[in-house]
Design a protein around this motif. Sequence first.
Motif, PDB file in Angstrom:
ATOM      1  N   MET A  61      67.781  33.594  17.795  1.00 29.47           N
ATOM      2  CA  MET A  61      66.938  33.731  16.605  1.00 29.47           C
ATOM      3  C   MET A  61      65.479  33.478  16.964  1.00 29.47           C
ATOM      4  N   ASN A  62      65.232  32.473  17.781  1.00 32.18           N
ATOM      5  CA  ASN A  62      63.862  32.182  18.181  1.00 32.18           C
ATOM      6  C   ASN A  62      63.242  33.362  18.928  1.00 32.18           C
ATOM      7  N   SER A  63      64.025  33.977  19.811  1.00 33.09           N
ATOM      8  CA  SER A  63      63.536  35.146  20.555  1.00 33.09           C
ATOM      9  C   SER A  63      63.291  36.322  19.625  1.00 33.09           C
ATOM     10  N   LEU A  64      64.190  36.498  18.644  1.00 29.59           N
ATOM     11  CA  LEU A  64      64.031  37.593  17.687  1.00 29.59           C
ATOM     12  C   LEU A  64      62.757  37.420  16.875  1.00 29.59           C
ATOM     13  N   LEU A  65      62.504  36.203  16.407  1.00 32.68           N
ATOM     14  CA  LEU A  65      61.299  35.945  15.614  1.00 32.68           C
ATOM     15  C   LEU A  65      60.038  36.163  16.435  1.00 32.68           C
ATOM     16  N   THR A  66      60.070  35.756  17.696  1.00 37.94           N
ATOM     17  CA  THR A  66      58.914  35.995  18.566  1.00 37.94           C
ATOM     18  C   THR A  66      58.664  37.485  18.729  1.00 37.94           C
ATOM     19  N   GLU A  67      59.759  38.239  18.862  1.00 37.14           N
ATOM     20  CA  GLU A  67      59.624  39.689  19.027  1.00 37.14           C
ATOM     21  C   GLU A  67      59.038  40.345  17.790  1.00 37.14           C
TER      22      GLU A  67
END
Length: 317
Positions: free
Chosen positions: A229-235
Amino acid sequence: MSIIEKAASRIDLKRSAPDAALDDTAVAVPPAVIGADPAAIAGPATLPFGADTVAGAAPATAAAAAEPVPTAPKFSTRRVELDLARMREQGMVTAAAGRTRLLEDFRVIKRPLLQRAFAERKPGDKPANLIMITSSLPGEGKTYSAINLAMSIAMELDHTVLLVDADVARPSVLRTLGLPAHRGLMDILLDDQIDMADVMLRTNVDTLSILPAGTSNPRATELLASSTMNSLLTEIANRYPDRVVIFDSPPLLLTSESRELASHMGQIVMVVEAQTTTQHAVKEALSQLKNCPNVNLIYNKTREFPGIEETYDYHYG
């Protein structure tokens, strides 16, 4: 000074009351889970490619073995049609509705959000273009506000909008817009083979896309707290420099998912229903956002003049 007294000092805006069905819930009790059966959302299973093996058959020749095995086709981004005439009739923001009071209300609401969204970011700041819309309890109008804010920002000349239905237990964005259930956020977090482009819905409003909640999952809180989720939000915060991402979140006092989601957000907008939500509920909800740097209020559904048509006033700050 109480939160209601503070709200009274903010900007008063009005619009005609929408159909009750447009709120995230029309009653004060949690609604039934919205959406199709999870198996239907996930879609049909993909069968493995390649020739079937029969017991006792001769081994494949070297030439046949050397042939590349085709990979499963990826889902392409789907396009959905928003019924703009229906939205206009139900009291929602659309460009085709002309200059309405509601449109002006959301122009006032969005302006400071956009200014902060694209202001220079200091080291350690959360992305201010990630904006969460929430409430303390169901039925206060958060989904209605999230959709209208997204539609209003989509009218900007220099920005695009991604509307994310993050109320994963009781998703209502697609239902409110008259669209069927689709795979979405939960499916991305559960399956690393699914890309956001596989489940994102493009609309006939060119600058607006939607990421549905997707398949319901009992581990939703853990998934929202995951590194995926953290990676998705950064993307999604950084892929496009002109993008604003609006999250329709669960109510703060009912689920832990909203608190986890809030920890990633650069801005929070909390919808408060006038004459219904208690000061205690508002204070309790705000206490859960004390670590969030930018918290704003929309004071909703105020009957300003007894005996006259009910209006919706927005107090923003």
